[in-house]
Scaffold this motif. Structure first.
Motif, PDB file in Angstrom:
ATOM      1  N   GLU A   1       0.816  -1.213   0.000  1.00  0.00           N
ATOM      2  CA  GLU A   1       0.000   0.000   0.000  1.00  0.00           C
ATOM      3  C   GLU A   1       0.852   1.266   0.000  1.00  0.00           C
ATOM      4  O   GLU A   1       0.325   2.362  -0.099  1.00  0.00           O
ATOM      5  CB  GLU A   1      -0.925   0.021   1.228  1.00  0.00           C
TER       6      GLU A   1
ATOM      7  N   PRO B   1       2.998   5.706   4.444  1.00  0.00           N
ATOM      8  CA  PRO B   1       2.355   7.023   4.461  1.00  0.00           C
ATOM      9  C   PRO B   1       3.348   8.137   4.099  1.00  0.00           C
ATOM     10  O   PRO B   1       4.484   8.133   4.543  1.00  0.00           O
ATOM     11  CB  PRO B   1       1.862   7.160   5.896  1.00  0.00           C
TER      12      PRO B   1
ATOM     13  N   ASN C   1      -2.602  -1.280  17.649  1.00  0.00           N
ATOM     14  CA  ASN C   1      -3.473  -1.936  16.674  1.00  0.00           C
ATOM     15  C   ASN C   1      -4.262  -3.030  17.395  1.00  0.00           C
ATOM     16  O   ASN C   1      -3.809  -4.164  17.541  1.00  0.00           O
ATOM     17  CB  ASN C   1      -2.645  -2.478  15.514  1.00  0.00           C
TER      18      ASN C   1
ATOM     19  N   TRP D   1      -2.476   0.556   9.086  1.00  0.00           N
ATOM     20  CA  TRP D   1      -2.663   0.877   7.674  1.00  0.00           C
ATOM     21  C   TRP D   1      -2.064  -0.181   6.746  1.00  0.00           C
ATOM     22  O   TRP D   1      -2.278  -0.136   5.546  1.00  0.00           O
ATOM     23  CB  TRP D   1      -2.021   2.227   7.352  1.00  0.00           C
TER      24      TRP D   1
ATOM     25  N   ARG E   1      -1.702  -3.845   5.242  1.00  0.00           N
ATOM     26  CA  ARG E   1      -2.324  -5.166   5.068  1.00  0.00           C
ATOM     27  C   ARG E   1      -1.381  -6.298   5.462  1.00  0.00           C
ATOM     28  O   ARG E   1      -1.819  -7.309   6.018  1.00  0.00           O
ATOM     29  CB  ARG E   1      -2.717  -5.375   3.609  1.00  0.00           C
TER      30      ARG E   1
ATOM     31  N   TRP F   1      -8.347  -8.419   6.927  1.00  0.00           N
ATOM     32  CA  TRP F   1      -8.314  -6.986   6.645  1.00  0.00           C
ATOM     33  C   TRP F   1      -9.735  -6.436   6.507  1.00  0.00           C
ATOM     34  O   TRP F   1     -10.062  -5.386   7.061  1.00  0.00           O
ATOM     35  CB  TRP F   1      -7.512  -6.759   5.365  1.00  0.00           C
TER      36      TRP F   1
END
Length: 143
Positions: A48, A51, A88, A120, A122, A132
Protein backbone atom coordinates in the motif's frame (compact mmCIF):
# COMPACT_ATOMS: atom_id res chain seq x y z
CA UNK A 1 3.08 23.32 27.90
CA UNK A 2 3.34 19.54 28.17
CA UNK A 3 5.90 17.72 26.04
CA UNK A 4 5.95 14.01 25.29
CA UNK A 5 8.48 11.78 23.55
CA UNK A 6 8.51 8.40 21.86
CA UNK A 7 9.70 5.50 23.98
CA UNK A 8 13.06 4.46 22.51
CA UNK A 9 11.95 1.17 20.92
CA UNK A 10 13.12 1.19 17.29
CA UNK A 11 16.39 0.58 15.50
CA UNK A 12 19.50 0.97 17.65
CA UNK A 13 17.31 1.95 20.61
CA UNK A 14 15.45 -1.40 20.60
CA UNK A 15 17.33 -2.51 23.69
CA UNK A 16 15.60 -2.70 27.08
CA UNK A 17 18.57 -1.30 29.00
CA UNK A 18 18.91 1.68 26.65
CA UNK A 19 15.13 2.18 26.70
CA UNK A 20 15.06 2.24 30.51
CA UNK A 21 18.01 4.62 30.78
CA UNK A 22 16.59 7.01 28.18
CA UNK A 23 13.11 7.00 29.77
CA UNK A 24 14.66 7.78 33.17
CA UNK A 25 16.65 10.63 31.62
CA UNK A 26 13.62 12.04 29.79
CA UNK A 27 11.59 12.06 32.99
CA UNK A 28 14.44 13.81 34.83
CA UNK A 29 14.47 16.49 32.09
CA UNK A 30 10.78 17.23 32.76
CA UNK A 31 9.12 15.20 30.01
CA UNK A 32 5.36 14.86 30.59
CA UNK A 33 4.67 11.62 28.69
CA UNK A 34 6.26 8.70 26.84
CA UNK A 35 4.55 7.00 23.90
CA UNK A 36 5.09 3.62 22.22
CA UNK A 37 4.13 2.76 18.65
CA UNK A 38 2.90 -0.58 17.31
CA UNK A 39 4.61 -2.38 14.38
CA UNK A 40 4.63 -6.05 13.48
CA UNK A 41 6.50 -5.84 10.18
CA UNK A 42 8.74 -3.42 8.37
CA UNK A 43 8.80 -4.22 4.65
CA UNK A 44 10.90 -1.66 2.78
CA UNK A 45 8.17 -1.27 0.18
CA UNK A 46 4.76 -2.18 1.62
CA UNK A 47 2.13 -3.00 -1.00
CA UNK A 48 0.00 0.00 0.00
CA UNK A 49 3.03 2.28 0.27
CA UNK A 50 4.36 3.93 3.40
CA UNK A 51 2.35 7.02 4.46
CA UNK A 52 3.73 10.14 2.85
CA UNK A 53 5.05 8.23 -0.16
CA UNK A 54 8.46 7.61 1.37
CA UNK A 55 10.16 4.23 1.88
CA UNK A 56 9.53 2.67 5.28
CA UNK A 57 12.26 3.81 7.69
CA UNK A 58 14.90 1.11 8.09
CA UNK A 59 14.89 1.60 11.88
CA UNK A 60 11.43 -0.04 12.03
CA UNK A 61 13.06 -3.33 11.08
CA UNK A 62 14.13 -3.74 14.71
CA UNK A 63 11.50 -2.95 17.29
CA UNK A 64 10.28 -3.78 20.77
CA UNK A 65 6.70 -4.79 21.48
CA UNK A 66 4.85 -1.59 22.48
CA UNK A 67 3.29 -2.90 25.69
CA UNK A 68 6.51 -4.47 26.88
CA UNK A 69 8.42 -1.30 25.99
CA UNK A 70 5.89 0.64 28.08
CA UNK A 71 6.41 -1.83 30.94
CA UNK A 72 10.14 -1.09 30.78
CA UNK A 73 9.34 2.65 30.78
CA UNK A 74 6.97 2.18 33.73
CA UNK A 75 9.64 0.45 35.79
CA UNK A 76 12.22 3.14 34.94
CA UNK A 77 10.02 6.15 35.76
CA UNK A 78 7.73 7.38 38.50
CA UNK A 79 5.76 10.36 37.19
CA UNK A 80 5.42 10.51 33.40
CA UNK A 81 2.23 9.41 31.67
CA UNK A 82 2.68 6.35 29.46
CA UNK A 83 0.74 5.80 26.28
CA UNK A 84 0.27 3.85 23.09
CA UNK A 85 0.20 5.78 19.85
CA UNK A 86 -1.53 3.84 18.46
CA UNK A 87 -2.07 0.25 19.44
CA UNK A 88 -3.47 -1.94 16.67
CA UNK A 89 -6.21 -3.49 18.78
CA UNK A 90 -7.33 -6.17 16.33
CA UNK A 91 -4.08 -8.13 16.35
CA UNK A 92 -4.99 -9.77 19.68
CA UNK A 93 -8.20 -11.13 21.16
CA UNK A 94 -10.02 -8.36 23.08
CA UNK A 95 -9.85 -10.17 26.43
CA UNK A 96 -6.10 -10.77 26.10
CA UNK A 97 -5.55 -7.12 25.16
CA UNK A 98 -7.69 -5.94 28.09
CA UNK A 99 -5.69 -8.11 30.49
CA UNK A 100 -2.38 -6.77 29.16
CA UNK A 101 -3.53 -3.14 29.36
CA UNK A 102 -4.94 -3.61 32.87
CA UNK A 103 -1.69 -5.22 34.01
CA UNK A 104 0.34 -2.40 32.48
CA UNK A 105 -1.88 0.19 34.16
CA UNK A 106 -1.29 -1.55 37.51
CA UNK A 107 2.48 -1.77 36.94
CA UNK A 108 2.56 1.95 36.13
CA UNK A 109 0.34 2.88 39.11
CA UNK A 110 -2.41 4.30 36.91
CA UNK A 111 -0.24 6.25 34.45
CA UNK A 112 -1.42 4.49 31.26
CA UNK A 113 -3.18 6.31 28.40
CA UNK A 114 -4.32 4.05 25.56
CA UNK A 115 -4.55 5.13 21.94
CA UNK A 116 -6.19 2.46 19.80
CA UNK A 117 -6.37 2.32 16.03
CA UNK A 118 -6.60 0.09 12.98
CA UNK A 119 -3.19 0.40 11.39
CA UNK A 120 -2.66 0.88 7.67
CA UNK A 121 -0.58 -2.07 6.46
CA UNK A 122 -2.32 -5.17 5.07
CA UNK A 123 0.85 -7.23 5.46
CA UNK A 124 0.70 -6.85 9.24
CA UNK A 125 -2.89 -8.10 9.32
CA UNK A 126 -1.92 -11.10 7.18
CA UNK A 127 1.05 -11.87 9.44
CA UNK A 128 -1.21 -11.69 12.51
CA UNK A 129 -3.79 -13.95 10.85
CA UNK A 130 -6.44 -11.24 11.12
CA UNK A 131 -8.77 -10.41 8.21
CA UNK A 132 -8.31 -6.99 6.64
CA UNK A 133 -11.95 -6.72 5.55
CA UNK A 134 -14.43 -5.66 8.22
CA UNK A 135 -11.78 -4.29 10.56
CA UNK A 136 -13.74 -1.11 11.34
CA UNK A 137 -16.76 -3.05 12.62
CA UNK A 138 -14.50 -5.41 14.57
CA UNK A 139 -12.73 -2.45 16.20
CA UNK A 140 -16.11 -1.07 17.29
CA UNK A 141 -16.94 -4.45 18.83
CA UNK A 142 -13.52 -4.66 20.48
CA UNK A 143 -13.95 -1.24 22.06
Amino acid sequence: MRIGFSVPQFGPFADPDSTAAMCTALEALGCDSLWAADRLLAPLTPAEGYPGGQPMPVRYGTHLDPLLALAVAASATERVRLGSSTLNALWQPPLVLARALTTLDLISHGRLDVGIGLGWMREEYEAAGVPWQGRGARLEETL
